[in-house]
Write a protein that holds these residues in place. Structure first.
Motif, mmCIF file in Angstrom:
data_model
loop_
_atom_site.group_PDB
_atom_site.id
_atom_site.type_symbol
_atom_site.label_atom_id
_atom_site.label_comp_id
_atom_site.label_asym_id
_atom_site.label_seq_id
_atom_site.Cartn_x
_atom_site.Cartn_y
_atom_site.Cartn_z
ATOM 1 N N HIS A 69 0.861 -1.189 0.000
ATOM 2 C CA HIS A 69 0.000 0.000 0.000
ATOM 3 C C HIS A 69 0.896 1.238 0.000
ATOM 4 C CE1 HIS A 69 -2.895 2.982 1.331
ATOM 5 N NE2 HIS A 69 -3.877 2.098 1.225
ATOM 6 N N ARG A 70 0.614 2.179 -0.879
ATOM 7 C CA ARG A 70 1.544 3.296 -1.035
ATOM 8 C C ARG A 70 1.578 4.234 0.175
ATOM 9 N NH1 ARG A 70 0.628 7.268 -5.545
ATOM 10 N NH2 ARG A 70 1.526 8.636 -3.978
ATOM 11 N N ASP A 71 0.579 4.135 1.048
ATOM 12 C CA ASP A 71 0.527 5.061 2.174
ATOM 13 C C ASP A 71 0.885 4.430 3.523
ATOM 14 O OD1 ASP A 71 -0.298 7.064 0.429
ATOM 15 O OD2 ASP A 71 -2.400 6.467 0.630
ATOM 16 N N MET A 72 1.429 3.205 3.481
ATOM 17 C CA MET A 72 1.775 2.546 4.743
ATOM 18 C C MET A 72 3.140 1.872 4.634
ATOM 19 S SD MET A 72 -1.839 0.764 5.974
ATOM 20 C CE MET A 72 -2.025 -0.466 4.691
ATOM 21 N N VAL A 73 3.840 1.803 5.774
ATOM 22 C CA VAL A 73 5.079 1.021 5.818
ATOM 23 C C VAL A 73 5.256 0.464 7.239
ATOM 24 C CG1 VAL A 73 6.538 3.077 6.269
ATOM 25 C CG2 VAL A 73 7.570 0.996 5.331
ATOM 26 N N THR A 74 5.620 -0.804 7.305
ATOM 27 C CA THR A 74 5.789 -1.454 8.610
ATOM 28 C C THR A 74 7.121 -1.035 9.221
ATOM 29 O OG1 THR A 74 6.805 -3.373 7.558
ATOM 30 C CG2 THR A 74 4.447 -3.485 7.925
ATOM 31 N N LEU B 13 2.545 -5.329 15.704
ATOM 32 C CA LEU B 13 3.016 -4.703 14.467
ATOM 33 C C LEU B 13 2.891 -3.192 14.601
ATOM 34 C CD1 LEU B 13 3.740 -5.378 11.419
ATOM 35 C CD2 LEU B 13 1.289 -5.196 10.973
ATOM 36 N N HIS B 14 3.919 -2.486 14.171
ATOM 37 C CA HIS B 14 3.828 -1.018 14.081
ATOM 38 C C HIS B 14 3.877 -0.615 12.611
ATOM 39 C CE1 HIS B 14 4.990 -1.316 18.333
ATOM 40 N NE2 HIS B 14 4.341 -0.180 18.463
ATOM 41 N N VAL B 15 2.958 0.255 12.246
ATOM 42 C CA VAL B 15 2.862 0.684 10.849
ATOM 43 C C VAL B 15 2.845 2.202 10.779
ATOM 44 C CG1 VAL B 15 1.470 0.583 8.738
ATOM 45 C CG2 VAL B 15 1.479 -1.373 10.310
#
Lengths: 262, 262
Positions: free
Chosen positions: B44-49, B130-132
């Protein structure tokens, strides 16, 4: 003058608190140990407490595991049975003597206790938790940062600017099971072990109280004092000690009022 | 074209993940069980773990309680000692046989085990976390609501639009102590009890895997598919099954690459 939505909601919640509405926990009323911090937070015009627990020991028989979401999320679950619950550290030791029925202590864990249908007896310490609805995201962010800064590392902002203030001080111990044939409570740990975890629970209560006080002080210095003149309740220019004394006195008075109303 | 801050950060994190940077947990590398959901979210272009743990059993001797904040927040603490850690359910049973030293089983809990200086041996199951980091608050809110909707009830939004995704599937059990005179590990629960909590841990692992899958499916249907054509990676128009297969394959390839790099 028309009130905005937050102010309406806040008035409604404060009235509920005042009327000592029963909450859903087995204890019923709002924990008196939460009063000081609730009062402090509610004295801020942009925050209102929506739920709280001061920390508790609970012992319960698990409910039906197959059909229930609550069990999975750590609660007793549907069909579960509370055996003992207290928010009061004075009641921790010797809780087994207050059980409604005698307990069987098992020498060894039997094979009967294996399998997905066994209903375990769980012993849990859960710490202080507080939900606070804020007027706007900025206030929610400030409260969140304040909580994180004093060790409430599992805090988070949720929907509608509601901040959950959480700390990780827990115990979660299986101590026995319900014998489905005899309906007796069977402990597979001995009484010495129970006493040991009770003492650990007392130390969790102390740690929890200390964290609550740290949070109180931090909220007061970071969120309340910087704009003390804008708060809706409480005399201005009182010192920290004066405020604490006043809040304590107000809490006690309210507590007595609650007891009289019962 | 100049990249904005989020895109820069995301590229940096993805490169780190790719290079398999060591994380701070005793295991070192990123848990392979997290790869599918990390890949999904990072598509997803608006999220990163930014960090993750797939769930683990840990057994450790507590560190120094007097001076350490970590102990209070549930970690092993400074001076603590890991005895056993695994993210793999296959390694749960018979972990005691893998201990670096022999264990003494105590018949009864001795009075020596009382007091604030006792260093307990704790047995903990901790679930997936999980942290995003999200590009904006709207995306963070959507991810938060999606997580809450499938039972990750301890989730929350923090600073900088970072969402912590948390579920309450825990065990937290004192099983013994370190004898400070002999430096021996003393268990005050018997081997039957250890086996019982090991089986409970296996059931926590299963429950945890199920919750991870539910979260995967929900994120896919709520956050990924509605704007599939806008994602940066992965072929368009693949079915849910094709995507899962592709992600699995990519994960395995990466896993092999990591092993070769060691």
């Amino acid at each position: 003058m028309a009130q905005n939505a937050f102010d309406q909601k806040k008035d409604h919640i404060l009235a509920e608190i005042h009327n000592n509405m029963q909450d859903l926990s087995p204890k019923g009323t709002i924990d008196e140990l939460c009063w000081p911090i609730m009062d402090l937070i509610n004295s801020h015009r942009d925050m209102v407490t929506t739920s709280s627990c001061s920390g508790r020991l609970s012992v319960f028989v698990e409910g039906n595991k197959l059909s229930n979401e609550d069990v999975k999320s750590g609660g007793k679950g549907e069909g579960g049975k509370w055996l003992f619950v207290t928010h009061n550290r004075e009641e921790v030791m010797r809780w087994t003597e207050k059980l409604p029925e005698a307990v069987v202590y098992e020498k060894a864990v039997e094979t009967a206790t294996v399998g997905s249908n066994v209903r375990y007896i769980l012993y849990k310490y859960e710490p202080f938790i507080l939900h606070v609805k804020c007027r706007d995201f900025l206030t929610a962010s400030k409260l969140f940062s304040t909580a994180m800064a004093c060790g409430f590392r599992e805090s988070g902002i949720g929907s509608n600017n509601i901040v959950a203030v959480r700390v990780n001080i827990k115990l979660d111990i299986p101590i026995g099971y319900l014998d489905q044939n005899t309906q007796k409570l069977v402990f597979f740990v001995n009484n010495c072990y129970i006493q040991l975890i009770d003492r650990m629970t007392l130390s969790k209560f102390s740690e929890n109280t200390k964290k609550m006080q740290e949070l109180y002080d931090k909220i007061e210095s970071q969120l309340i004092n910087p704009q003390q003149s804008a708060t809706l309740s409480g005399p201005l220019h009182e010192t920290k000690e004066e405020r604490r004394e006043r809040k304590k006195k107000e809490g006690l008075e309210r507590q007595q009022q609650i007891k009289q109303d019962k």
